[in-house]
Design a protein around this motif. Structure first.
Motif, PDB file in Angstrom:
ATOM      1  N   ALA A 123       5.463 -30.124  68.789  1.00 46.82           N
ATOM      2  CA  ALA A 123       5.958 -31.497  68.727  1.00 46.82           C
ATOM      3  C   ALA A 123       6.900 -31.719  67.550  1.00 46.82           C
ATOM      4  O   ALA A 123       7.778 -32.582  67.614  1.00 46.82           O
ATOM      5  CB  ALA A 123       4.783 -32.478  68.629  1.00 46.82           C
ATOM      6  N   GLY A 146       7.144 -30.922  73.569  1.00 43.65           N
ATOM      7  CA  GLY A 146       8.277 -31.779  73.258  1.00 43.65           C
ATOM      8  C   GLY A 146       9.471 -31.391  74.090  1.00 43.65           C
ATOM      9  O   GLY A 146       9.486 -30.355  74.764  1.00 43.65           O
ATOM     10  N   ALA A 180      11.639 -36.072  72.118  1.00 44.34           N
ATOM     11  CA  ALA A 180      10.384 -36.763  72.421  1.00 44.34           C
ATOM     12  C   ALA A 180       9.264 -35.739  72.419  1.00 44.34           C
ATOM     13  O   ALA A 180       9.463 -34.589  72.841  1.00 44.34           O
ATOM     14  CB  ALA A 180      10.453 -37.469  73.769  1.00 44.34           C
ATOM     15  N   CYS A 181       8.081 -36.151  71.962  1.00 40.91           N
ATOM     16  CA  CYS A 181       7.021 -35.160  71.806  1.00 40.91           C
ATOM     17  C   CYS A 181       5.645 -35.807  71.814  1.00 40.91           C
ATOM     18  O   CYS A 181       5.483 -37.000  71.550  1.00 40.91           O
ATOM     19  CB  CYS A 181       7.216 -34.383  70.505  1.00 40.91           C
ATOM     20  N   ALA A 182       4.648 -34.981  72.127  1.00 43.27           N
ATOM     21  CA  ALA A 182       3.237 -35.343  72.011  1.00 43.27           C
ATOM     22  C   ALA A 182       2.554 -34.240  71.221  1.00 43.27           C
ATOM     23  O   ALA A 182       2.699 -33.057  71.551  1.00 43.27           O
ATOM     24  CB  ALA A 182       2.588 -35.498  73.378  1.00 43.27           C
ATOM     25  N   ASP A 221      -2.334 -38.657  75.644  1.00 45.58           N
ATOM     26  CA  ASP A 221      -1.690 -38.334  74.372  1.00 45.58           C
ATOM     27  C   ASP A 221      -0.633 -39.376  74.010  1.00 45.58           C
ATOM     28  O   ASP A 221       0.070 -39.892  74.884  1.00 45.58           O
ATOM     29  CB  ASP A 221      -1.024 -36.956  74.440  1.00 45.58           C
ATOM     30  N   GLN A 222      -0.514 -39.640  72.732  1.00 43.24           N
ATOM     31  CA  GLN A 222       0.519 -40.558  72.247  1.00 43.24           C
ATOM     32  C   GLN A 222       1.815 -39.789  72.034  1.00 43.24           C
ATOM     33  O   GLN A 222       1.838 -38.754  71.376  1.00 43.24           O
ATOM     34  CB  GLN A 222       0.075 -41.211  70.940  1.00 43.24           C
ATOM     35  N   TRP A 223       2.909 -40.336  72.576  1.00 47.14           N
ATOM     36  CA  TRP A 223       4.215 -39.700  72.455  1.00 47.14           C
ATOM     37  C   TRP A 223       5.003 -40.310  71.305  1.00 47.14           C
ATOM     38  O   TRP A 223       4.824 -41.477  70.949  1.00 47.14           O
ATOM     39  CB  TRP A 223       4.996 -39.823  73.762  1.00 47.14           C
ATOM     40  N   GLU A 224       5.915 -39.491  70.743  1.00 47.03           N
ATOM     41  CA  GLU A 224       6.798 -39.908  69.664  1.00 47.03           C
ATOM     42  C   GLU A 224       8.246 -39.726  70.115  1.00 47.03           C
ATOM     43  O   GLU A 224       8.528 -38.952  71.024  1.00 47.03           O
ATOM     44  CB  GLU A 224       6.527 -39.071  68.405  1.00 47.03           C
ATOM     45  N   ALA A 256       9.309 -44.586  69.009  1.00 42.64           N
ATOM     46  CA  ALA A 256       8.643 -44.756  70.305  1.00 42.64           C
ATOM     47  C   ALA A 256       8.357 -46.221  70.615  1.00 42.64           C
ATOM     48  O   ALA A 256       8.592 -46.680  71.748  1.00 42.64           O
ATOM     49  CB  ALA A 256       7.351 -43.945  70.339  1.00 42.64           C
ATOM     50  N   LYS A 301      10.383 -38.570  78.548  1.00 43.85           N
ATOM     51  CA  LYS A 301       9.167 -38.012  79.144  1.00 43.85           C
ATOM     52  C   LYS A 301       9.451 -37.515  80.557  1.00 43.85           C
ATOM     53  O   LYS A 301       8.906 -36.476  80.987  1.00 43.85           O
ATOM     54  CB  LYS A 301       8.052 -39.062  79.147  1.00 43.85           C
TER      55      LYS A 301
END
Length: 401
Positions: free
Chosen positions: A159, A246, A254-256, A278-281, A296, A307
């Motif tokens: 990530a 990511g 974007a990543c988790a 999972d929370q993404w950024e 995010a 995503k």
């Protein structure tokens, strides 16, 4: 300590022009240990672990230099294309709290640092044993975090760039005029093969030994050799390891983070983890080199689009199911691929076979082994062993009557 080293490194990176001047330095991450919480009696041990790493890094660089020297001595360096990549991933936090045996940490065996120091001093002669063949030491996760400056996270985190981004130098004296300007175009290790094909003017093979080949994913980097400011030609790239994932697309990332912190000695509750939760950024890499400003919440539509891009890339590259590597390593070790044999015959002079071809002795799986051997009176020695210096077990006889 590692915070001081990270700050010093960060300032040098800016002074050298290696990173953008506006880059921010992210703070220590959750569950990472600050240097001021390291007991005074452990600090010499922790410092020595990093000194060993630094020494071996210099040693490694020197060996690469010998290859370059030999190419020059043979008169072929001028027309040799060299890709020098500093690492296969970000710095590793697998030493967790610092260890004399990396396998203790990797297997989540709870042995305190004080206990390890006691063993090191009692059985191995103290700090001087670190960096020798007697121990398989690994430094504290804080040093890995410092080694990944200015990024967040470490190896095993896809990530954040602390887990994936490494420096690369390209040399080809006959074709590339050397300059000190870092190339900022986004590229991935899968672009190296494409670059080699490009500069040689050949196409990738359609089939090898009768087997049709998958399409080449990479994008040639040759366009950047002579133009440091050329517009990047790599538009999309996914990342994934152990559920940390990511995707890069046109300057955005974007990543988790996934279920586990590589530096956390308690491991992760994989059985309860749901990747869909999972929370993404979201990061704008054109303005945020170090992934310090998560957008995010401010840009949910952009995050959703990224995503979707990850889903497409993950589908095309057979990534699903997310976290699939945990199936055998964490959930079903009894299903780890192993030999189907139930009986082995060893002959005089035979000393070893690959572990994958041997009887299966792994955590979470019970094995019973019966050894039939003809031995003389008073014999001693090893009957069977798995592993080596850093871990394993041995079945041996001692002065058998």
């Amino acid at each position: 300590g590692w915070e001081a080293l990270r700050e010093q490194t960060f300032q040098r990176q800016k002074e050298l022009g290696w990173i953008p001047q506006e880059t921010a330095l992210p703070p220590l991450q959750p569950n990472m240990q600050p240097w001021d919480e390291v007991p005074e009696e452990q600090r010499a041990f922790q410092t020595r672990l990093m000194e060993v790493y630094a020494g071996f890094l210099e040693h490694t660089d020197t060996q690469y230099g010998k290859i370059v020297d030999e190419l020059e001595a043979q008169g072929i360096l001028d027309n040799t294309l060299i890709f020098y990549i500093g690492s296969d991933n970000g710095a590793s936090a697998e030493g967790q709290a610092g260890t004399i045996s990396e396998l203790l940490a990797q297997n989540l065996i709870d042995v305190s640092v004080d206990d390890q120091i006691e063993v090191m001093e009692r059985d191995y002669g103290g700090l001087s044993a670190l960096g020798t063949p007697m121990l398989e030491s690994m430094y504290h996760h804080g040093w890995a975090w410092a080694g990944d400056t200015p990024f967040k996270s470490t190896k095993l985190a896809a990530a954040h760039f602390g887990g994936t981004r490494t420096p690369m130098v390209v040399s080809w004296p006959r074709r590339i005029k050397p300059d000190a300007t870092p190339r900022s175009q986004f590229h991935h290790v899968n672009d190296i093969a494409a670059t080699v094909y490009d500069v040689l003017g050949i196409d990738p093979p359609y089939a090898v030994d009768g087997f049709e080949q998958d399409p080449l994913d990479g994008v040639s980097m040759a366009y950047s050799f002579d133009d440091a400011s050329a517009e990047g030609q790599k538009t999309v790239q996914y990342f994934d390891i152990y559920g940390s994932r990511g995707v890069y697309q046109d300057g955005w990332f974007a990543c988790a983070f996934g279920p586990r912190e590589p530096w956390n000695r308690t491991g992760a509750n994989i059985a309860e983890w749901n990747p869909d939760e999972d929370q993404w950024e979201l990061y704008d890499l054109t303005q945020d080199f170090s992934q310090a400003n998560d957008l995010a919440e401010a840009m949910p539509e952009k995050l959703q689009a990224m995503k979707y891009t990850f889903t497409i890339q993950a589908t095309e590259n057979k990534v699903f199911p997310i976290g699939g590597a945990f199936y055998t390593s964490a959930l079903h070790p009894e299903e780890i691929r192993s030999s189907t044999l139930t009986e082995w015959t060893f002959f005089p002079g035979q000393t070893r076979i690959p572990e994958s071809m041997a009887p299966k002795f792994v955590s979470g799986f019970s094995s019973q082994a019966i050894i039939q051997a003809n031995v003389p009176d008073g014999a001693s020695g090893v009957l069977f062993c798995v592993g080596g210096l850093s871990g394993g077990f041995t079945a041996f006889m001692d002065d058998c009557a």
